[in-house]
Each structure stands twice: as C-alpha cells, then as structure tokens.
Design a protein around this motif. Structure first.
Motif, PDB file in Angstrom:
ATOM      1  N   UNK A 151       0.798  -1.221   0.000  1.00 46.14           N
ATOM      2  CA  UNK A 151       0.000   0.000   0.000  1.00 46.14           C
ATOM      3  C   UNK A 151       0.826   1.263   0.000  1.00 46.14           C
ATOM      4  N   UNK A 152       1.941   1.277   0.765  1.00 44.51           N
ATOM      5  CA  UNK A 152       2.742   2.489   0.907  1.00 44.51           C
ATOM      6  C   UNK A 152       3.870   2.624  -0.093  1.00 44.51           C
ATOM      7  N   UNK A 153       4.370   1.491  -0.583  1.00 42.42           N
ATOM      8  CA  UNK A 153       5.491   1.526  -1.533  1.00 42.42           C
ATOM      9  C   UNK A 153       5.188   0.612  -2.720  1.00 42.42           C
ATOM     10  N   UNK A 154       4.105   0.871  -3.445  1.00 40.60           N
ATOM     11  CA  UNK A 154       3.684  -0.035  -4.531  1.00 40.60           C
ATOM     12  C   UNK A 154       4.675  -0.136  -5.674  1.00 40.60           C
ATOM     13  N   UNK A 155       5.454   0.919  -5.918  1.00 43.74           N
ATOM     14  CA  UNK A 155       6.374   0.893  -7.061  1.00 43.74           C
ATOM     15  C   UNK A 155       7.573  -0.016  -6.819  1.00 43.74           C
ATOM     16  N   UNK A 156       7.739  -0.473  -5.588  1.00 46.43           N
ATOM     17  CA  UNK A 156       8.857  -1.376  -5.274  1.00 46.43           C
ATOM     18  C   UNK A 156       8.457  -2.838  -5.380  1.00 46.43           C
ATOM     19  N   UNK A 157       7.298  -3.115  -5.917  1.00 48.39           N
ATOM     20  CA  UNK A 157       6.836  -4.496  -6.073  1.00 48.39           C
ATOM     21  C   UNK A 157       7.845  -5.318  -6.853  1.00 48.39           C
TER      22      UNK A 157
END
Length: 450
Positions: free
Chosen positions: A285-291
């Motif tokens: 939720x807080x750092x979605x681009x680090x998936x």
C-alpha cells in the motif's frame, strides 16, 4: 501464528487501582440491549485496521438490524488518548475499540473493558494460537478477542542488497547486520539499511528478541519491577543500536509511517525493516512501485541462535458500561472468530491469530498480496507466509509488558529521543525513560521496584 509457537506469558495484572472507577458509554441507546427481531441498533467501532471495512459490510448483511459506525480516530496512541479522555469524561466512548495487546492491560486494570467469558469466549481457547489467546486474558478473565499478530521478520529490498554485494539470507547475527549496514551505506549518502527516529515498540521488541525481561508485574497487578538499565537484553540492544547510530548507519531523521518513509521504501534508500508480520499489506500500500524488489527473511539475533519477538498485534474489545454489549460482542465475534469474518480479514492482508489459517496450505503457499482487489506479486514469487509462520513459532516465552504500556511508550521519544539526534547516548536516554516510567507507575498507584 501457529499452535506450536512459543509465546509471551502476560502478567496477571488486573487488580483495580484505588480511585479508578469504571466509566459508562454514552453511545448506547436506552432501553437495554436489543439484537434480535426487527429492533434497529447502531454500534460505534473505533479501529484503524482497513480490512474491517469489508468485515462491517458482511456483518451488516448477516445482522441487518445492527448498523456499524466504523470510525478511524487515529492509530494506537492517538486512538488511546481519545479513548482514555472519553472514558474519564464518562461520555463519547465507542462500543468496540481496537486495542493492541501491549495496551490491553491498562484498560483491563481500570475495569473499562467488558469481561467476555459470559458471552462464550471461554470456549475459544483452541481456536486461537496460544500466544494471542494468552494476551487477551488477565486474572482468569477474557477482555478481548485476538484480531491479528505480529511476529517479527526481516523485510529487505533485494535489489539494493544485491547492489551492495550482500546476501540478506545469510544475515544471522547482529554483527552480520552491522557489516551489511556498512556496505549499504557505501552505495551513497542517501542509502541506509533502515531507519529509526525513536520507536518504543521497536525498542521493546528488540529487547524481547534478545531474551530481555525489563518489566515484571506481580500476580495481583499492583507491583511492577522496572529494569531497563540493567536487564541483559535491554542493555545488549542499547549497545548495538548506539553503535549503529554513532557510525551513521541508520537514518535517524525519517520517522516511520510518513510520506518520506514511504518514499524511502519505494526507492530503496531505506533498504530494510525489522517489522511485524502485518507489514506486507503496508508495503504494497505504501510503496507499490517497489513491487518485486522486496523479500522476507528470519530476524537476525544477537548470537545467531533461533529466537523471535512480537511487534504489534491487536484485539477487538467491548467497552464496559454500555447498553449495546450484546451487539458489540456479536461484531467482535464475527470479525475475529466467525470464519467469514476471519477469512475476509486475512484475504485483505491481515496476519492471522487463529490456528486454522496458520495451518492452511493455500495460505502458507501464498505468493501475492491483495491490493484494491488485485493480486500483487510483491515478493517476486516468494512464499512469504511460510517465513512469517515459522517466525511465529520462535517467539520467546515469558516476556511481560508493563501494566501501563500506553503511558510508558508515550514517554519514550521525550526521554530517549536525544539519542537519535546525537544529543546523548541510548544508555543516557534509557535511564531517563526508566526514571519516567517509575514515576508514572507511582502516580498511578502502583508499587514500583527497580
């Protein structure tokens, strides 16, 4: 958590302190408790857990005569401040409140929570993991139902660790972690292995992990021993963390749960976290681009021996004094015991507190996290729940929280905070914290030893 895990044995601290009276709940409607037939009621629930939104909808479908007014009045201490103020004023309190395990004794001691044995909760022991079940019981009474749990784990950005030449799965000791921190720092001025701007929960969890026992409460709940400055686990963590701070290996400026913190998790400048098993949903939720970049590993320990601790975890409790207690009980029973409610929460990313889920092969084999109804492969195919469930088994037994944990933790930043700004050492700050904790206990009517 699993039913084989080792876990905390809370102090039986529920003796009523002199001068503390139970407070009523003004949210209750007159005329007694009515939850059958066509009678309509509305219960107010204070909670910050996002999965309860879907739980409330399903609960209302099952109990159409009960409406749930779900309110997020703030997380942990922010909520507890409002709850305490409402209880002391005698009006404005909710019917149900989310209360973390560490904070539950404080309200149970003051007789502000409904004892739940009479509703049938006494028969639930086999349903919950031993640790979570132990944490809602005091002096033979049950004061909440376990909602989730937080065995610690080492969450790390594999892309950053690989760039630094560090295999995070081989970090077994605190010395290993220290050496890795230096390599992460060498990637550039913005990179840190982790952040800590002053977190009492983190301090206590790491002390617990190190085998510490800084708090001890008598069986009748009236006497507390505080030994933060002499306890072996506490002093070991102080020395370790002070070394990390002194050498500039921790980001001490970025506070957790801020926009800057999420940006650091997203871009890898905060490369790892020691956190609870509830963290995956917060990462997606807080750092979605680090998936795809993050992974999970067991916690490093002082000497590499297998051990773990709890960081976080909550119950749902019924506030004492209200006239809607049966409806309130039905809600917490649905959310935390009914399979539909529990499955809704687990599917939404909550870490379970029940034995059935912890043994479920589909849950253990899960590789994705739900976000807005879609599956996100955040840990790049890793069966992360297997790591978290194993960590739950390794939680050390015997750790006790203080019987006034909310006030105790609220004093941390004012006393130990200087260690994170370079104004003093961890050891100096913890001495101030201990002095404050002792004074708080005396002010509240406890007999305090050190």
């Amino acid at each position: 958590m699993v039913d084989t895990r080792k876990m905390i044995a809370f102090a039986g601290s529920v003796a009523m302190l002199a001068g503390v009276a139970a407070c009523g709940n003004s949210n209750s409607a007159g005329g007694g408790d009515q939850t059958s037939g066509d009678a309509q009621q509305e219960i107010t629930v204070w909670a910050w857990e996002p999965t309860l939104k879907d739980v409330a909808k399903k609960f209302e479908a099952k109990y159409p005569n009960i409406k749930v007014n779900l309110q997020n009045v703030g997380t942990n201490i922010d909520e507890y401040t409002q709850l305490t103020n409402a209880l002391e004023a005698g009006n404005g309190a909710p019917d149900v409140a989310q209360i973390e395990y560490y904070a539950l004794p404080e309200y149970a001691i003051k007789k502000q929570l409904k004892e739940l044995s009479g509703f049938g909760a006494k028969d639930y022991a086999d349903y919950y993991t031993p640790g979570t079940w132990a944490q809602v019981q005091f002096a033979g009474g049950i004061y909440g139902l376990p909602m989730d749990s937080g065995p610690m784990a080492f969450f790390y950005n594999k892309e950053v660790f690989d760039k630094a030449g560090v295999d995070a799965t081989q970090i077994k000791t605190w010395d290993d972690y220290y050496e890795a921190a230096k390599k992460i720092r060498a990637l550039g001025d913005k990179y840190y292995i982790t952040n800590d701007a002053g977190d009492a929960g983190m301090y206590e969890a790491m002390t617990w992990l190190a085998g510490g026992q800084p708090f001890s409460t008598s069986d009748d709940g009236t006497t507390i021993t505080v030994n933060l400055t002499g306890d072996k686990g506490s002093t070991a963590f102080q020395a370790f963390w002070q070394k990390m701070i002194s050498e500039g290996l921790i980001d001490t400026k970025t506070a957790g749960w801020t926009d800057d913190w999420n940006r650091g998790l997203s871009d890898g400048t905060i490369a790892s976290l020691f956190s609870g098993a509830w963290m995956p949903a917060n990462l997606v939720g807080g750092a979605p681009t680090a998936a795809g970049k993050w992974r999970v590993a067991p916690m490093p320990t002082p000497d590499g021996e297998t051990a773990n601790a709890e960081l976080g975890g909550s119950s749902l409790a019924v506030i004492e004094g209200g006239e809607k207690t049966e409806a309130a009980w039905k809600f917490i029973d649905f959310a935390n015991h009914d399979r539909e409610g529990v499955t809704t929460r687990v599917d939404g990313g909550a870490f379970p507190a029940d034995n059935e889920t912890m043994k479920d092969s589909a849950w253990l084999g899960q590789t994705t996290i739900k976000k807005d109804g879609e599956d996100v492969d955040y840990f790049s195919g890793q069966k992360y729940n297997e790591v978290l469930a194993e960590g739950a088994k390794n939680v050390l037994t015997g750790y006790q929280v203080s019987p006034y944990g909310v006030a105790e933790r609220a004093a941390y930043l004012d006393t130990v905070g200087g260690a994170f700004t370079g104004q003093e050492t961890m050891q100096q700050g913890v001495q101030k914290w201990q002095d404050k904790i002792i004074q708080i206990g005396k002010d509240q009517g406890f007999t305090v030893k050190q």
